[in-house]
Design a protein around this motif. Structure first.
Motif, PDB file in Angstrom:
ATOM      1  N   THR A  13       0.829  -1.213   0.089  1.00 56.42           N
ATOM      2  CA  THR A  13      -0.053   0.014   0.058  1.00 56.42           C
ATOM      3  C   THR A  13       0.787   1.279   0.001  1.00 56.42           C
ATOM      4  OG1 THR A  13      -0.328  -0.057   2.502  1.00 56.42           O
ATOM      5  CG2 THR A  13      -1.963  -1.147   1.063  1.00 56.42           C
ATOM      6  N   ALA A  14       2.166   0.959   0.188  1.00 58.07           N
ATOM      7  CA  ALA A  14       3.153   2.445   0.256  1.00 58.07           C
ATOM      8  C   ALA A  14       3.032   3.003  -1.316  1.00 58.07           C
ATOM      9  CB  ALA A  14       4.513   2.024   0.733  1.00 58.07           C
ATOM     10  N   THR A  15       3.234   4.165  -1.182  1.00 57.87           N
ATOM     11  CA  THR A  15       3.207   4.879  -2.411  1.00 57.87           C
ATOM     12  C   THR A  15       4.407   5.387  -2.833  1.00 57.87           C
ATOM     13  OG1 THR A  15       2.518   7.043  -1.343  1.00 57.87           O
ATOM     14  CG2 THR A  15       0.546   5.766  -2.339  1.00 57.87           C
ATOM     15  N   ARG A  16       5.496   5.149  -1.982  1.00 58.79           N
ATOM     16  CA  ARG A  16       6.607   5.781  -2.244  1.00 58.79           C
ATOM     17  C   ARG A  16       7.678   4.821  -1.596  1.00 58.79           C
ATOM     18  NH1 ARG A  16       7.508  12.094  -1.249  1.00 58.79           N
ATOM     19  NH2 ARG A  16       5.325  11.936  -2.044  1.00 58.79           N
ATOM     20  N   GLU A  17       8.864   4.650  -1.941  1.00 56.58           N
ATOM     21  CA  GLU A  17       9.765   3.826  -1.284  1.00 56.58           C
ATOM     22  C   GLU A  17      10.436   4.329  -0.146  1.00 56.58           C
ATOM     23  OE1 GLU A  17      12.155   0.161  -0.774  1.00 56.58           O
ATOM     24  OE2 GLU A  17      10.658   0.814  -2.131  1.00 56.58           O
ATOM     25  N   HIS A  18      10.665   5.576  -0.114  1.00 51.99           N
ATOM     26  CA  HIS A  18      11.308   6.280   1.127  1.00 51.99           C
ATOM     27  C   HIS A  18      11.006   8.081   0.773  1.00 51.99           C
ATOM     28  CE1 HIS A  18      14.744   7.560  -1.642  1.00 51.99           C
ATOM     29  NE2 HIS A  18      14.701   6.270  -1.847  1.00 51.99           N
ATOM     30  N   LEU A  19      11.373   8.580   2.275  1.00 53.06           N
ATOM     31  CA  LEU A  19      11.315   9.811   2.185  1.00 53.06           C
ATOM     32  C   LEU A  19      12.023  10.524   1.021  1.00 53.06           C
ATOM     33  CD1 LEU A  19      11.603  10.956   5.783  1.00 53.06           C
ATOM     34  CD2 LEU A  19       9.544  11.105   4.388  1.00 53.06           C
ATOM     35  N   PRO A  20      11.327  11.905   0.433  1.00 57.15           N
ATOM     36  CA  PRO A  20      12.086  12.431  -0.628  1.00 57.15           C
ATOM     37  C   PRO A  20      13.199  13.169  -0.113  1.00 57.15           C
ATOM     38  CG  PRO A  20       9.956  13.399  -0.030  1.00 57.15           C
ATOM     39  CD  PRO A  20       9.841  12.172   0.651  1.00 57.15           C
ATOM     40  N   GLU A  21      13.880  13.879  -0.869  1.00 57.72           N
ATOM     41  CA  GLU A  21      14.856  14.702  -0.300  1.00 57.72           C
ATOM     42  C   GLU A  21      14.448  16.000   0.228  1.00 57.72           C
ATOM     43  OE1 GLU A  21      18.062  13.517  -0.436  1.00 57.72           O
ATOM     44  OE2 GLU A  21      17.497  11.817  -1.412  1.00 57.72           O
ATOM     45  N   ARG A  22      15.382  16.683   1.013  1.00 58.63           N
ATOM     46  CA  ARG A  22      14.962  17.870   1.943  1.00 58.63           C
ATOM     47  C   ARG A  22      14.583  18.948   0.980  1.00 58.63           C
ATOM     48  NH1 ARG A  22      19.112  18.816   7.147  1.00 58.63           N
ATOM     49  NH2 ARG A  22      18.743  17.027   8.137  1.00 58.63           N
ATOM     50  N   GLU A  23      14.927  19.038  -0.070  1.00 60.83           N
ATOM     51  CA  GLU A  23      14.525  20.223  -1.042  1.00 60.83           C
ATOM     52  C   GLU A  23      13.080  20.086  -1.521  1.00 60.83           C
ATOM     53  OE1 GLU A  23      17.402  18.510  -1.204  1.00 60.83           O
ATOM     54  OE2 GLU A  23      18.940  19.902  -0.621  1.00 60.83           O
ATOM     55  N   ARG A  24      12.546  18.680  -1.330  1.00 68.53           N
ATOM     56  CA  ARG A  24      11.103  18.446  -1.872  1.00 68.53           C
ATOM     57  C   ARG A  24      10.271  18.382  -0.932  1.00 68.53           C
ATOM     58  NH1 ARG A  24      11.530  13.320  -5.722  1.00 68.53           N
ATOM     59  NH2 ARG A  24       9.302  13.828  -5.853  1.00 68.53           N
ATOM     60  N   ILE A  25      10.692  18.727   0.378  1.00 71.83           N
ATOM     61  CA  ILE A  25       9.665  18.732   1.419  1.00 71.83           C
ATOM     62  C   ILE A  25       9.138  20.035   1.783  1.00 71.83           C
ATOM     63  CG2 ILE A  25       9.270  17.985   3.948  1.00 71.83           C
ATOM     64  CD1 ILE A  25      11.261  15.508   3.504  1.00 71.83           C
ATOM     65  N   GLN A  26       8.190  20.395   1.936  1.00 72.15           N
ATOM     66  CA  GLN A  26       7.730  21.809   2.091  1.00 72.15           C
ATOM     67  C   GLN A  26       7.479  21.855   3.674  1.00 72.15           C
ATOM     68  OE1 GLN A  26       3.913  23.143   0.129  1.00 72.15           O
ATOM     69  NE2 GLN A  26       4.271  25.303   0.956  1.00 72.15           N
ATOM     70  N   LEU A  27       8.415  22.873   4.216  1.00 71.34           N
ATOM     71  CA  LEU A  27       8.106  23.035   5.616  1.00 71.34           C
ATOM     72  C   LEU A  27       7.252  23.986   6.144  1.00 71.34           C
ATOM     73  CD1 LEU A  27      12.067  23.029   6.670  1.00 71.34           C
ATOM     74  CD2 LEU A  27      10.465  21.031   6.887  1.00 71.34           C
ATOM     75  N   PRO A  28       6.374  23.821   7.129  1.00 66.06           N
ATOM     76  CA  PRO A  28       5.571  24.770   7.602  1.00 66.06           C
ATOM     77  C   PRO A  28       6.195  25.758   8.472  1.00 66.06           C
ATOM     78  CG  PRO A  28       5.469  22.951   9.030  1.00 66.06           C
ATOM     79  CD  PRO A  28       6.376  22.571   8.032  1.00 66.06           C
ATOM     80  N   LEU A  29       5.606  27.248   8.476  1.00 68.00           N
ATOM     81  CA  LEU A  29       5.937  28.210   9.183  1.00 68.00           C
ATOM     82  C   LEU A  29       5.913  27.732  11.037  1.00 68.00           C
ATOM     83  CD1 LEU A  29       4.588  31.234   7.763  1.00 68.00           C
ATOM     84  CD2 LEU A  29       6.897  30.632   7.474  1.00 68.00           C
ATOM     85  N   ARG A  30       7.115  28.128  11.614  1.00 62.72           N
ATOM     86  CA  ARG A  30       7.248  27.872  12.914  1.00 62.72           C
ATOM     87  C   ARG A  30       7.829  29.163  13.593  1.00 62.72           C
ATOM     88  NH1 ARG A  30       9.977  22.503  14.106  1.00 62.72           N
ATOM     89  NH2 ARG A  30      11.164  23.432  15.620  1.00 62.72           N
ATOM     90  N   GLY A  31       7.697  29.131  14.908  1.00 64.52           N
ATOM     91  CA  GLY A  31       8.701  30.221  15.522  1.00 64.52           C
ATOM     92  C   GLY A  31       8.037  31.664  15.226  1.00 64.52           C
ATOM     93  N   ARG A  32       8.882  32.524  15.118  1.00 68.50           N
ATOM     94  CA  ARG A  32       8.701  34.120  14.920  1.00 68.50           C
ATOM     95  C   ARG A  32       7.880  34.212  13.511  1.00 68.50           C
ATOM     96  NH1 ARG A  32      14.199  36.712  16.851  1.00 68.50           N
ATOM     97  NH2 ARG A  32      14.294  35.998  18.965  1.00 68.50           N
ATOM     98  N   PRO A  33       8.347  33.426  12.423  1.00 73.27           N
ATOM     99  CA  PRO A  33       7.515  33.687  11.143  1.00 73.27           C
ATOM    100  C   PRO A  33       6.121  33.461  11.423  1.00 73.27           C
ATOM    101  CG  PRO A  33       9.653  32.805  10.611  1.00 73.27           C
ATOM    102  CD  PRO A  33       9.416  32.730  12.289  1.00 73.27           C
ATOM    103  N   LEU A  34       5.772  32.175  12.207  1.00 73.68           N
ATOM    104  CA  LEU A  34       4.397  31.954  12.431  1.00 73.68           C
ATOM    105  C   LEU A  34       3.765  32.965  13.175  1.00 73.68           C
ATOM    106  CD1 LEU A  34       2.217  29.567  12.116  1.00 73.68           C
ATOM    107  CD2 LEU A  34       3.041  28.575  14.155  1.00 73.68           C
ATOM    108  N   ARG A  35       4.272  33.552  14.245  1.00 70.69           N
ATOM    109  CA  ARG A  35       3.498  34.450  14.986  1.00 70.69           C
ATOM    110  C   ARG A  35       3.229  35.662  14.223  1.00 70.69           C
ATOM    111  NH1 ARG A  35       7.827  38.002  18.411  1.00 70.69           N
ATOM    112  NH2 ARG A  35       7.839  38.578  15.821  1.00 70.69           N
ATOM    113  N   ASP A  36       4.214  36.042  13.107  1.00 74.30           N
ATOM    114  CA  ASP A  36       4.147  37.280  12.228  1.00 74.30           C
ATOM    115  C   ASP A  36       2.980  37.067  11.328  1.00 74.30           C
ATOM    116  OD1 ASP A  36       6.209  38.550  13.361  1.00 74.30           O
ATOM    117  OD2 ASP A  36       7.626  38.115  11.749  1.00 74.30           O
ATOM    118  N   ARG A  37       2.734  35.693  11.121  1.00 73.19           N
ATOM    119  CA  ARG A  37       1.703  35.446  10.011  1.00 73.19           C
ATOM    120  C   ARG A  37       0.305  35.648  10.809  1.00 73.19           C
ATOM    121  NH1 ARG A  37       0.222  29.521   7.788  1.00 73.19           N
ATOM    122  NH2 ARG A  37      -0.508  29.364   9.849  1.00 73.19           N
ATOM    123  N   TYR A  38       0.196  35.334  12.018  1.00 76.35           N
ATOM    124  CA  TYR A  38      -1.051  35.705  12.873  1.00 76.35           C
ATOM    125  C   TYR A  38      -1.312  36.947  12.965  1.00 76.35           C
ATOM    126  CZ  TYR A  38      -2.411  30.885  13.884  1.00 76.35           C
ATOM    127  OH  TYR A  38      -2.771  29.510  14.033  1.00 76.35           O
TER     128      TYR A  38
END
Length: 308
Positions: free
Chosen positions: A101-126
């Motif tokens: 049922t797995a759709t991929r063999e392993h995790l993609p490279e870091r450059e292809r993973i979209q990171l969410p905002l956290r810390g001060r940038p997340l505060r600024d967004r609010y």
């Protein structure tokens, strides 16, 4: 040898409750350094965002967990996987995908993973979105006022006849009406204003509402140009507010001026406009430090191994 999470047993004993993983000696220190004993509790924007949107994890569809995936995904000796929330650092247990049922063999490279905002940038967004909501209120008020002025301008003669008939009707029934002072005098003066002037006023209000709507959309989506636009527009708006306060202060006027001043100061200093405090480059570096892979590496728990 199988990589496992050092606190997996504690989390399993908590009936699946996710816990924050931190380095020893860095409790409360997402940016590194020792914690302060009497630190006042602040708003955990990452937990608030996860409560509203859910945890942000990756790798739930991968077939193989590699050693280099330990920063965000680990598997214990029993085959239970632990997925790290990339926003709040909680580790969430989940079973591995069923065979086939797995759709991929392993995790993609870091450059292809979209990171969410956290810390001060997340505060600024609010904060920016709160300002955007304030602009939405302005848009509604200005839009209604512009529509009223334009309708009044297009039907002034008819409305003038209705206004005169209403005043005559009230006076004929023994009510004394003073049309030389107060609100009635102001309304009567509107009918003396040329239609061309009313049209200009209505279009001006509509244009200002469009400007506020542009600010709201740009701030909500976190656009840099919207921060500059909001700063300039709010600063210009404060000029007549200062004049009104100089002629006579009121509670409403002071509150509006204080709100606009807070917005201007926040945008100028916190968002580093016009090159202040390092400008856009410093803000980009802060965003990378708080929401990039270096932030995840700083707050990652140490991995331990045990014989399989």
């Amino acid at each position: 040898m199988t990589t496992v999470h050092q606190g997996a047993a504690d989390q399993a004993g908590g009936a699946g409750r996710a816990e924050r993983l931190e380095r020893p000696g860095q409790r409360g220190g997402r940016h590194g350094g020792p914690s302060r004993r009497r630190r006042l509790p602040g708003v955990r924007w990452d937990l608030l965002d996860c409560a509203l949107q859910g945890h942000h994890t990756v790798g739930r569809d991968v077939a193989v967990v590699r050693p280099q995936d330990a920063l965000v995904l680990r598997e214990d000796a029993d085959g239970l996987r632990w997925h790290r929330c990339l926003r709040c650092d909680a580790w969430l247990p989940a079973a591995a995908p069923a065979p086939g049922t797995a759709t991929r063999e392993h995790l993609p490279e870091r450059e292809r993973i979209q990171l969410p905002l956290r810390g001060r940038p997340l505060r600024d967004r609010y904060v920016l979105r709160l300002i955007a909501l304030d602009r939405v209120v302005h848009v509604i008020g200005l839009g209604l006022l512009a529509a009223a002025v334009l309708v009044f301008s297009g039907h002034r003669d008819t409305l003038d006849r209705w206004w005169t008939w209403g005043l005559d009707f009230v006076q004929q029934h023994g009510v004394v009406v003073d049309t030389a002072h107060g609100l009635l005098a102001e309304v009567s003066g509107w009918f003396a204003t040329p239609s061309s002037h009313l049209l200009v006023i209505g279009l001006g209000l509509a244009a200002y509402a469009a400007l506020e709507a542009t600010e709201a959309v740009g701030l909500w989506t976190g656009r840099r140009w919207a921060e500059y636009l909001t700063f300039v527009a709010t600063s210009v708006l404060m000029v007549p507010e200062v004049a009104d306060l100089a002629s006579g202060a009121s509670a409403t006027g002071v509150a509006l001026f204080a709100l606009n001043l807070a917005v201007v100061v926040y945008l100028l200093l916190a968002k580093r406009l016009f090159g202040l405090r390092g400008g856009g480059r410093a803000e980009a570096a802060e965003r990378e430090a708080d929401s990039g892979w270096p932030a995840l590496e700083r707050t990652a728990p140490p991995a331990v191994t045990r014989p399989a």
